[in-house]
Design an enzyme around this catalytic site. Structure first.
Site, PDB file in Angstrom:
ATOM      1  N   ASN A 114       0.901  -0.876   0.396  1.00 19.59           N
ATOM      2  CA  ASN A 114       0.149   0.220   0.408  1.00 19.59           C
ATOM      3  C   ASN A 114       0.680   1.633  -0.101  1.00 19.59           C
ATOM      4  O   ASN A 114       0.337   2.022  -0.688  1.00 19.59           O
ATOM      5  CB  ASN A 114      -0.552  -0.031   0.899  1.00 19.59           C
TER       6      ASN A 114
ATOM      7  N   THR B 242      -2.428  -9.598  10.278  1.00 18.23           N
ATOM      8  CA  THR B 242      -2.020 -10.085  11.236  1.00 18.23           C
ATOM      9  C   THR B 242      -1.644 -11.368  11.564  1.00 18.23           C
ATOM     10  O   THR B 242      -0.587 -12.005  12.516  1.00 18.23           O
ATOM     11  CB  THR B 242      -2.833  -9.767  12.419  1.00 18.23           C
ATOM     12  N   ALA B 243      -2.578 -12.106  10.379  1.00 14.38           N
ATOM     13  CA  ALA B 243      -1.893 -13.344  10.065  1.00 14.38           C
ATOM     14  C   ALA B 243      -0.554 -13.612   9.903  1.00 14.38           C
ATOM     15  O   ALA B 243      -0.086 -14.897  10.449  1.00 14.38           O
ATOM     16  CB  ALA B 243      -2.877 -14.226   8.999  1.00 14.38           C
TER      17      ALA B 243
ATOM     18  N   GLU C 161       3.667  -3.821  12.964  1.00 12.97           N
ATOM     19  CA  GLU C 161       2.788  -2.591  11.821  1.00 12.97           C
ATOM     20  C   GLU C 161       2.116  -4.381  11.455  1.00 12.97           C
ATOM     21  O   GLU C 161       2.275  -3.881  10.302  1.00 12.97           O
ATOM     22  CB  GLU C 161       3.668  -2.200  11.384  1.00 12.97           C
TER      23      GLU C 161
ATOM     24  N   CYS D 234      -3.253   1.140   6.370  1.00 16.14           N
ATOM     25  CA  CYS D 234      -3.260   0.426   7.791  1.00 16.14           C
ATOM     26  C   CYS D 234      -4.100   1.306   9.091  1.00 16.14           C
ATOM     27  O   CYS D 234      -5.498   1.005   9.955  1.00 16.14           O
ATOM     28  CB  CYS D 234      -1.805   0.031   7.954  1.00 16.14           C
TER      29      CYS D 234
END
Length: 469
Positions: A147, A223-224, A243, A277
């Site tokens: 991103n 997160t995974a 992060e 994020c």
């Protein structure tokens, strides 16, 4: 580099397997990216390990001077880097997008170079003297997202290099060209082997995360994947800065001025077309001003042009990849089917080229709706009514993530009281997502751990050592 074509040629492989990267706005080819292997990673790590001791021995002043020259190099090639970023990632040149991101790369390099970090005297009572120092870790592995590929890469590499480490970067498979080009420019001013980008697949990322010669992993992403990195780092007890995903809440208090905050709310949610994020992804508005906020925000959003990033008029672009487009579309469709009210957007033109999803505002939606409870990571904002501040705080804190949050009010003191109740690494007042290279940034709960930026960010890229005596 003198031209865009020269920059692209410099990172185009002359041999080996390649992969075509396509423009998410047009579907047209941007360039060829190398498909690096685990063997390429091993070579990069070996070169980094060989270059690191001499770099560390230079000391802070000389390393900072090199980073300042690297920032100059970025600025010399800023327009070429921005154009490549726009074509590969999709973000427009203008607005808080491609040119902004390249400018941020230079800014973060300069702040990392200029932030003082002197030894700290912990005790000096005439009998005992203890000093706290920070020594280089060695070789740092950096795994970045698609991103903000250039900017977040600099967030990772600038403090690592300043602290005397070497860095091996694994860019996202969606945006390797931007990172390869950035590293090409930075290496005009850095020692050979100290900084390398290895543009491989998942196997390369997994090998980097578990490699015994890597002393620390810095990761920005889901997160995974962060949980998988935690597991793979255990055998070698690597240091980690993670992060991870966020689903940031914003709370508009009843005393806020809807017209005054509308543009701030818009950019908090829709910067980089929502692909951030720490973007505002859930907006809680008091019932007394709910309709007014919806109206003012819709007015602002409707006026923001979306289209090909190379068109100077646009400030919103496509979603970077079709997978993310499909996620956003499914969440908005489910919200509509649940009875939520679509204020704007929600109607993509599927027969058009590119991954364009229109700016979408969704009102009168339940807090349990998937568009609220799941991170959409795109240009769709749910707006939820609340009756009491206690209710809003409870809903904001209900999820297992906590990267950022915001409070919007005409009374900053009251806003700070509410901010103190929110479970998030950063809480902004009357703005959202405004990161600063001088101010520590990190997540709470399952949004990760470790701090970046400022003095704390430098310390995170060193090994603390106490000299006692």
């Amino acid at each position: 580099m003198e031209t865009y074509d020269a920059l692209l040629a410099a990172i185009t492989p002359v041999s080996g397997e390649t992969r075509t990267i396509f423009d998410p706005a047009t579907g047209q080819p941007v360039g060829e990216a190398p498909v690096h292997t685990v063997q390429d990673l091993e070579a990069a790590i070996a070169a980094a390990a060989a270059a690191q001791p001499a770099w560390a021995a230079l000391g802070h002043d000389a390393r900072s001077a090199a980073l300042l020259k690297a920032a100059d190099a970025v600025e010399r090639s800023a327009e070429e880097l921005a154009r490549l970023l726009s074509r590969e990632q999709g973000k427009p040149l203008n607005g808080p997008n491609a040119r902004f991101e390249v400018g941020a790369c230079a800014a973060w390099l300069r702040v990392a170079a200029g932030t003082p970090l002197a030894p700290e005297t912990v005790v000096d009572d005439g009998e005992t003297r203890a000093e706290l120092h920070y020594r280089p870790i060695g070789v740092v592995g950096a795994i970045g997202p698609w991103n903000w590929p250039m900017m977040i890469t600099v967030w990772q590499l600038a403090p690592a290099l300043r602290m005397g480490n070497a860095v091996v970067i694994k860019p996202s498979e969606y945006t390797p060209l931007s990172v390869l080009a950035l590293v090409e420019i930075l290496n005009e001013e850095l020692p050979e082997g100290l900084l390398t980008a290895v543009a491989g697949g998942r196997d390369v990322g997994e090998a980097l995360a578990g490699h015994p010669a890597i002393g620390k992993i810095m990761f920005t992403g889901s997160t995974a994947t962060g949980k998988a990195i935690i597991k793979s780092s255990a055998d070698t007890v690597k240091r980690l800065t993670l992060e991870l995903g966020g689903n940031d809440a914003g709370i508009v208090l009843p005393d806020a001025d809807p017209k005054a905050i509308a543009e701030g709310l818009f950019w908090g949610a829709f910067i980089n077309t929502g692909q951030t994020c720490a973007a505002l992804k859930r907006l809680y508005v008091h019932d007394a001003i709910y309709d007014a906020v919806c109206e003012e925000l819709t007015n602002v959003a409707a006026a923001m042009p979306m289209g090909n990033g190379l068109d100077e008029a646009n400030v919103l672009g496509p979603l970077q990849n079709r997978q993310q487009f499909d996620i956003v579309a499914a969440l908005v469709d489910a919200a509509r089917e649940s009875g939520a009210r679509i204020l704007l957007g929600g109607n993509p033109e599927n027969d058009q080229p590119g991954n364009f999803y229109p700016t979408t505002l969704v009102a009168d939606i339940a807090n349990s709706n998937p568009l609220v409870a799941e991170e959409q990571f795109g240009p769709a904002l749910p707006i939820i009514r609340y009756g009491t501040v206690d209710e809003a705080v409870a809903m904001a804190n209900a999820l297992d993530v906590g990267l950022g949050a915001s409070v919007w009010s005409s009374d900053p003191a009251e806003a700070r009281k509410v901010a103190a109740r929110l479970e998030a690494g950063t809480v902004w007042i009357n703005k959202h997502g405004a990161v600063d290279p001088r101010i520590p940034f990190g997540g709470a709960k399952q949004s990760g751990y470790g701090l970046e930026f400022g003095v704390e960010g430098l310390k995170a890229l060193g090994v603390p050592q106490v000299i006692n005596g």
